[in-house]
Motif scaffolding. Structure first.
Motif, PDB file in Angstrom:
ATOM      1  N   PRO A 199       0.802  -1.231   0.000  1.00  0.00           N
ATOM      2  CA  PRO A 199       0.000   0.000   0.000  1.00  0.00           C
ATOM      3  C   PRO A 199       0.832   1.277   0.000  1.00  0.00           C
ATOM      4  O   PRO A 199       0.381   2.312  -0.493  1.00  0.00           O
ATOM      5  CB  PRO A 199      -0.830  -0.113   1.286  1.00  0.00           C
ATOM      6  CG  PRO A 199      -0.853  -1.575   1.597  1.00  0.00           C
ATOM      7  CD  PRO A 199       0.463  -2.100   1.136  1.00  0.00           C
ATOM      8  N   LEU A 200       2.048   1.219   0.556  1.00  0.00           N
ATOM      9  CA  LEU A 200       2.880   2.420   0.573  1.00  0.00           C
ATOM     10  C   LEU A 200       3.314   2.827  -0.835  1.00  0.00           C
ATOM     11  O   LEU A 200       3.691   3.973  -1.062  1.00  0.00           O
ATOM     12  CB  LEU A 200       4.107   2.198   1.453  1.00  0.00           C
ATOM     13  CG  LEU A 200       3.831   1.966   2.949  1.00  0.00           C
ATOM     14  CD1 LEU A 200       5.133   1.747   3.701  1.00  0.00           C
ATOM     15  CD2 LEU A 200       3.061   3.135   3.552  1.00  0.00           C
ATOM     16  N   ALA A 201       3.251   1.887  -1.776  1.00  0.00           N
ATOM     17  CA  ALA A 201       3.617   2.206  -3.157  1.00  0.00           C
ATOM     18  C   ALA A 201       2.618   3.162  -3.799  1.00  0.00           C
ATOM     19  O   ALA A 201       2.935   3.800  -4.801  1.00  0.00           O
ATOM     20  CB  ALA A 201       3.707   0.931  -3.990  1.00  0.00           C
ATOM     21  N   VAL A 202       1.416   3.270  -3.224  1.00  0.00           N
ATOM     22  CA  VAL A 202       0.425   4.196  -3.773  1.00  0.00           C
ATOM     23  C   VAL A 202       0.953   5.622  -3.716  1.00  0.00           C
ATOM     24  O   VAL A 202       0.697   6.431  -4.615  1.00  0.00           O
ATOM     25  CB  VAL A 202      -0.908   4.067  -3.008  1.00  0.00           C
ATOM     26  CG1 VAL A 202      -1.892   5.140  -3.458  1.00  0.00           C
ATOM     27  CG2 VAL A 202      -1.494   2.675  -3.213  1.00  0.00           C
ATOM     28  N   ASP A 204       4.388   6.267  -3.278  1.00  0.00           N
ATOM     29  CA  ASP A 204       5.701   6.290  -3.921  1.00  0.00           C
ATOM     30  C   ASP A 204       5.589   6.245  -5.450  1.00  0.00           C
ATOM     31  O   ASP A 204       6.331   6.925  -6.157  1.00  0.00           O
ATOM     32  CB  ASP A 204       6.533   5.093  -3.447  1.00  0.00           C
ATOM     33  CG  ASP A 204       6.824   5.176  -1.954  1.00  0.00           C
ATOM     34  OD1 ASP A 204       6.733   6.283  -1.389  1.00  0.00           O
ATOM     35  OD2 ASP A 204       7.128   4.134  -1.346  1.00  0.00           O
ATOM     36  N   ALA A 205       4.692   5.407  -5.958  1.00  0.00           N
ATOM     37  CA  ALA A 205       4.500   5.260  -7.411  1.00  0.00           C
ATOM     38  C   ALA A 205       3.002   5.211  -7.683  1.00  0.00           C
ATOM     39  O   ALA A 205       2.431   4.143  -7.860  1.00  0.00           O
ATOM     40  CB  ALA A 205       5.187   3.984  -7.913  1.00  0.00           C
ATOM     41  N   PRO A 206       2.340   6.366  -7.676  1.00  0.00           N
ATOM     42  CA  PRO A 206       0.876   6.397  -7.806  1.00  0.00           C
ATOM     43  C   PRO A 206       0.393   5.651  -9.052  1.00  0.00           C
ATOM     44  O   PRO A 206       0.990   5.770 -10.121  1.00  0.00           O
ATOM     45  CB  PRO A 206       0.569   7.889  -7.904  1.00  0.00           C
ATOM     46  CG  PRO A 206       1.738   8.568  -7.261  1.00  0.00           C
ATOM     47  CD  PRO A 206       2.925   7.719  -7.578  1.00  0.00           C
ATOM     48  N   PRO A 207      -0.697   4.889  -8.917  1.00  0.00           N
ATOM     49  CA  PRO A 207      -1.215   4.118 -10.055  1.00  0.00           C
ATOM     50  C   PRO A 207      -2.172   4.903 -10.931  1.00  0.00           C
ATOM     51  O   PRO A 207      -2.875   4.323 -11.749  1.00  0.00           O
ATOM     52  CB  PRO A 207      -1.947   2.958  -9.352  1.00  0.00           C
ATOM     53  CG  PRO A 207      -2.473   3.590  -8.099  1.00  0.00           C
ATOM     54  CD  PRO A 207      -1.434   4.610  -7.669  1.00  0.00           C
ATOM     55  N   ASP A 208      -2.214   6.229 -10.765  1.00  0.00           N
ATOM     56  CA  ASP A 208      -3.244   7.033 -11.434  1.00  0.00           C
ATOM     57  C   ASP A 208      -3.225   6.848 -12.953  1.00  0.00           C
ATOM     58  O   ASP A 208      -4.268   6.662 -13.578  1.00  0.00           O
ATOM     59  CB  ASP A 208      -3.059   8.512 -11.088  1.00  0.00           C
ATOM     60  CG  ASP A 208      -3.157   8.771  -9.587  1.00  0.00           C
ATOM     61  OD1 ASP A 208      -3.573   7.841  -8.864  1.00  0.00           O
ATOM     62  OD2 ASP A 208      -2.821   9.877  -9.148  1.00  0.00           O
ATOM     63  N   ALA A 209      -2.040   6.909 -13.545  1.00  0.00           N
ATOM     64  CA  ALA A 209      -1.959   6.810 -15.008  1.00  0.00           C
ATOM     65  C   ALA A 209      -2.400   5.429 -15.486  1.00  0.00           C
ATOM     66  O   ALA A 209      -3.142   5.305 -16.464  1.00  0.00           O
ATOM     67  CB  ALA A 209      -0.535   7.105 -15.479  1.00  0.00           C
ATOM     68  N   ALA A 210      -1.935   4.399 -14.788  1.00  0.00           N
ATOM     69  CA  ALA A 210      -2.313   3.033 -15.174  1.00  0.00           C
ATOM     70  C   ALA A 210      -3.812   2.820 -15.030  1.00  0.00           C
ATOM     71  O   ALA A 210      -4.454   2.200 -15.887  1.00  0.00           O
ATOM     72  CB  ALA A 210      -1.548   2.022 -14.327  1.00  0.00           C
TER      73      ALA A 210
END
Length: 403
Positions: A199-202, A204-210
């Motif tokens: 969950p911390l990757a949200v 660090d590397a937001p999944p918005d574009a994907a």
């Protein structure tokens, strides 16, 4: 969580012990709430990856140490209450030692080995220092729990509606025999696995574009499935309308062909292409759709696309026939228009009394030959009419013209 260190209040050791007891109660409440935090269940439930896994390793040790330190804290308070119950200076000295001196062993290490035995170094801290250590550990664990919970909720809020739309799409795709949801489902599962195990990757590397790209694909697919479902539901009605439309194209082509032949007979023109004869091919596609024979693809989406393509082809064929008809009809109309203009010019020349002038009579003969013989030369007739109009205008303005 509040436990903090501090010197005994002026009221004495007994008042300080009461404060420590009250702090222990608040610690217990905070630890129970921390243990029940949603992020704790999430972190403890399944495999973790990435930064979340690394940070949980440290936080889990902090959490276990918190419970051990809390148990030690309570034991020291229990011993302090026993010392308070004992009368005399010995009890007071023990109470002071427990509350203020480094009486709590927190580490032991061998620093030297001798013949008579190992020499150990013992690390001890005060009750207040123990409370401070617990406070720091609590803050670290709580901060991680908050960050993990926020990341997890943010991801679920983003992917939830998307997953629901895809679920609805899968149900419709199953009805229609469309396999295209499998890839999108795998992609949703891939993203879910990644961001729920880390969950911390949200942050660090937001999944918005994907997620945006995936949402666009899901929306496109569900729209396509909706069209396919509509085609399925209205299949017979739409299919029944194509046959008459093809018949109309064929009838219009026959009329256009007659006009073309007549135009080529009556007008000097380059050879006119016959209207395209597309009805047989269109009927073949219609028969294939009616019988369930498709050139490619399976399921209702392929059938819907094939029917839509056939309807578009029928519409295009009708447009081609109209264009061919309009071209030939335009030539005939132009011939009629030039004849009408000429008759109007001759009538005007008669009213002006110049109709029998040799130059106008010569043009009159030429124009009649060009427009009233087969085939009519529209280009030459147009040029002759322009000359006739100029002579007429000049005669109209000439001096001595009859009133």
């Amino acid at each position: 969580m509040t436990g903090g260190s501090g010197r005994a209040p002026t009221g004495g050791l007994e008042a300080e012990l009461a404060q420590r007891d009250a702090a222990a109660g608040r610690m217990a409440t905070s630890l129970v709430e921390l243990d029940a935090h949603p992020a704790h269940a999430l972190l403890s439930a399944g495999p973790l990856t990435g930064r979340t896994a690394r940070e949980w390793d440290g936080a889990r040790a902090d959490l276990a140490g918190l419970w051990r330190d809390f148990d030690t804290y309570r034991q020291v308070l229990g011993a302090a209450r026993d010392a308070l119950a004992r009368a005399g200076s010995a009890g007071e000295a023990e109470l002071h030692r427990l509350l203020h001196e480094p009486s709590i062993e927190v580490g032991r290490a061998v620093v030297e080995r001798r013949l008579t035995g190992a020499v150990e170094r013992i690390e001890s801290i005060t009750l207040g220092e123990l409370a401070d250590r617990m406070e720091a550990a609590f803050d670290r664990v709580h901060e991680l729990f908050v960050a993990v919970h926020a990341g997890h909720e943010r991801f679920l809020a983003a992917i939830g509606p998307l997953a629901e739309r895809l679920r609805t799409g899968r149900e419709l795709a199953a009805e229609l025999g469309d396999p295209r949801t499998a890839e999108l489902t795998a992609r949703v599962e891939e993203l879910t696995a990644r961001y729920t195990t880390d969950p911390l990757a949200v942050a660090d590397a937001p999944p918005d574009a994907a997620l945006a790209e995936l949402a666009a694909r899901v929306d496109t697919l569900t729209t396509d499935l909706g069209r396919a479902a509509a085609a399925r539901d209205g299949w017979q009605v739409r299919l029944a309308g194509v046959g008459p439309a093809i018949a109309e194209v064929e009838a219009a082509r026959g009329a256009a062909e007659q006009v073309r032949l007549r135009a080529q007979e009556l007008v000097v023109t380059a050879p006119l292409d016959p209207p395209p004869e597309s009805a047989p091919a269109l009927r073949g596609v219609l028969a294939a759709l009616t019988d369930g024979r498709l050139p490619s693809g399976r399921g209702w989406p392929a059938r819907a696309r094939a029917l839509t393509d056939l309807e578009a082809d029928v519409h295009a064929a009708a447009a081609e026939v109209r264009t061919a008809h309009a071209l030939a009809e335009g030539l005939l109309e132009r011939r009629t228009e030039l004849r009408g203009r000429f008759e109007a010019y001759r009538a005007k020349a008669g009213r002006l009394g110049i109709a029998e002038r040799p130059d106008l009579l010569a043009l009159d003969t030429d124009i009649r030959r060009l427009l009233w013989t087969r085939p009519a030369d529209l280009a030459a007739a147009t040029r002759a009419l322009v000359s006739y109009q100029r002579l007429l205008a000049a005669g109209e303005s000439a001096p001595g013209r009859p009133a």
